[in-house]
Enzyme design. Structure first.
Site, PDB file in Angstrom:
ATOM      1  N   ASP A 247       0.866  -1.190   0.000  1.00 34.83           N
ATOM      2  CA  ASP A 247       0.000   0.000   0.000  1.00 34.83           C
ATOM      3  C   ASP A 247       0.899   1.235   0.000  1.00 34.83           C
ATOM      4  O   ASP A 247       1.559   1.537   1.001  1.00 34.83           O
ATOM      5  CB  ASP A 247      -0.906  -0.036   1.234  1.00 34.83           C
ATOM      6  CG  ASP A 247      -2.053   0.957   1.146  1.00 34.83           C
ATOM      7  OD1 ASP A 247      -1.964   1.922   0.372  1.00 34.83           O
ATOM      8  OD2 ASP A 247      -3.049   0.747   1.882  1.00 34.83           O
ATOM      9  N   GLU A 361     -11.063   1.137  -1.672  1.00 36.17           N
ATOM     10  CA  GLU A 361     -10.251  -0.027  -1.310  1.00 36.17           C
ATOM     11  C   GLU A 361     -11.138  -1.087  -0.716  1.00 36.17           C
ATOM     12  O   GLU A 361     -12.075  -0.799   0.011  1.00 36.17           O
ATOM     13  CB  GLU A 361      -9.152   0.356  -0.315  1.00 36.17           C
ATOM     14  CG  GLU A 361      -9.618   0.974   0.983  1.00 36.17           C
ATOM     15  CD  GLU A 361      -8.450   1.575   1.774  1.00 36.17           C
ATOM     16  OE1 GLU A 361      -7.518   0.837   2.110  1.00 36.17           O
ATOM     17  OE2 GLU A 361      -8.493   2.786   2.045  1.00 36.17           O
TER      18      GLU A 361
END
Ligand code: HZT
Ligand code: MN
Ligand code: MN
Length: 478
Positions: A247, A361
């Site tokens: 990430d 997400e």
């Protein structure tokens, strides 16, 4: 940024560092190599890492064996999807300046796009069915064009900043995907990513708010879904059986590109990754002006749960991690006031609005689908509204807060980032700032099923422009 405390006011002009001047030599080598047929053929390179368009300005599953199967077809692209991917690739690969080096990118992106017109992401029309009557009435072509111009008025608002951040993200993740291998330490992995983000974004330690890391690189493993990055002394080594969430946050002038993918090295996990990739794509698809947040969650959940994996000779549904979600993104602020659920939330009627940036997400799990705080904390961020000079009983907290304000403002940081700006023995002071609510801690989040559970994540940053939705972080990969 904070109203009360040093809001970064980066000045517009990034100067060339020596490193970057050196990099242009590397580029010449690369160009020479391409003439010899040695890779990095500028025109024929399959990278999305080349160059430009023009722009605006102004500112598996679960470790079991057995053939993984699922209800939904595997991720083979349709003819239409292929065409779309090709068009995007061409759009994102048209440079005016130099060509990025390959396979290791070394050029700051302003060398490749000297005009500042960084490539756009994927542009999608809105689903007009979702518009409220009020929105529909305000969408004449003239009004849209005017609002698109107005939206970018003032330095910091130009879409060029988020597009540069997104292009750094695409180039760094392509490099990382090729470089990350089992056997490497988590610290090596974090450094290889973060060094490239700083280099390509043209981070200047003297002017840290202009460009650089947008938040600590998440490298969460297996049952851990989010917010793990190594602290100093971490000895963990990536294993072949691991499921790694990468990430990465890149910020340019306070515009943050927040995008994540998952890596596995054993095909047993493929069905889990496919489920989450499809669920995120569904979230991106459902997002738009006036989209209802609770309904987006329901669509995501439906897609996630339509995917299966086999474990111990039994078929299971992939679960959504019910207490993780997407979020809006504001200037120098990774999460705003809106959350995007990844399960149905019938009572959440809040809508997305024109001009907003969102991180879409989703997280799938082979465990319980619920995360809790677990393990040593690495991620922190200063709260948005704190008084400029709070009374602090722990002596070391004061200079530490000063260093945080100077280097990160409200951008999330990790202990390694404090180490690299020269802070020492800060742990007691940091804990005091957390106890006073001046700094927020973000501990690692792991599925309660514990070891043996796997989680995966995919994430994109999108921008709700008046004229359409731009998936700014879209690439060839996801
Ligand atoms: C917090 C701290 C960071 C935001 C989501 C996220 C990584 O879970 C509202 C919704 C970086 C990001 C964040 F250092 N978080 N996206 N990418 N983590 S969150 C959140 O805290 S707040 C989701
Ligand atoms: Mn993220
Ligand atoms: Mn996010």
């Amino acid at each position: 940024m904070p109203a009360t405390l040093g809001t970064p006011a980066p000045d517009a002009d990034g100067k060339l560092t020596e490193k970057l001047a050196g990099a242009s030599l590397a580029n010449q080598d690369a160009l020479a190599a391409s003439k010899n047929g040695n890779g990095n053929d500028a025109a024929a390179d399959d990278d999305d890492d080349d160059d430009a368009e023009d722009g605006e300005d102004g500112d598996a599953a679960a470790g079991g064996d057995g053939a993984a199967k699922k209800k939904k077809k595997k991720g083979k692209k349709s003819g239409a999807a292929k065409k779309k991917a090709k068009a995007l690739k061409e759009k994102q690969a048209n440079g005016i300046g130099l060509t990025q080096t390959s396979p290791e990118p070394t050029l700051g992106l302003s060398k490749i796009w000297p005009s500042g017109d960084y490539p756009e992401g994927e542009n999608c029309p809105y689903d007009e069915e979702k518009f409220t009557d009020d929105t529909r009435s305000r969408r004449t072509p003239e009004e849209l064009r005017e609002r698109e111009r107005l939206a970018q008025e003032g330095e910091g608002n130009s879409f060029s900043h988020i597009r540069k951040a997104a292009e750094v993200h695409r180039q760094v993740r392509k490099y990382a995907r090729g470089a990350i291998q089992p056997g490497m330490s988590m610290t090596e992995i974090a450094n290889l990513i973060e060094d490239k983000v700083r280099l390509l974004s043209e981070h200047d330690p003297e002017n840290p708010f202009k460009a650089g890391m947008g938040f600590p690189t998440g490298l969460s493993l297996n049952e851990c879904a989010a917010h793990y990055t190594p602290n100093a002394g971490d000895k963990r080594i990536l294993q072949k059986s691991d499921v790694l969430k990468v990430d990465i946050g890149v910020q340019c002038n306070g515009r943050i590109c927040d995008s994540a993918f998952t890596l596995n090295f054993e095909p047993t996990h493929d069905p889990l990754l496919e489920a989450v990739k499809a669920a995120t794509a569904e979230g991106v698809k459902q997002a738009g002006i006036d989209s209802i947040l609770g309904e987006i969650g329901a669509s995501i959940q439906e897609v996630m749960e339509s995917h299966e994996y086999d474990y111990n000779g039994k078929t299971h549904q992939v679960k959504c991690v019910q207490n993780l979600n997407g979020h809006n993104i504001q200037h120098y602020s990774i999460h705003g006031d809106k959350s995007v659920p990844i399960v149905a939330m019938p009572n959440l009627k809040t809508r997305m609005e024109e001009g907003e940036y969102f991180a879409i997400e989703t997280f799938g799990s082979t465990g319980k689908g619920y995360v809790v705080d677990s393990g040593d904390c690495s991620h922190y961020a200063r709260s948005k509204h704190v008084s400029a000079n709070p009374t602090l009983r722990v002596a070391s907290a004061r200079p530490l807060l000063h260093a945080i304000n100077k280097n990160f403002g409200t951008l999330p940081f990790c202990r390694r980032y404090l180490d690299r700006v020269g802070e020492k023995n800060y742990l007691l002071g940091l804990k005091h700032l957390v106890s006073q609510g001046i700094v927020q801690d973000y501990p690692p989040l792991s599925d309660i099923a514990g070891v043996g559970a796997y989680t995966a994540q995919f994430e994109h940053t999108i921008l709700l422009k008046p004229t359409g939705k731009e998936i700014v972080s879209k690439g060839e990969d996801y």
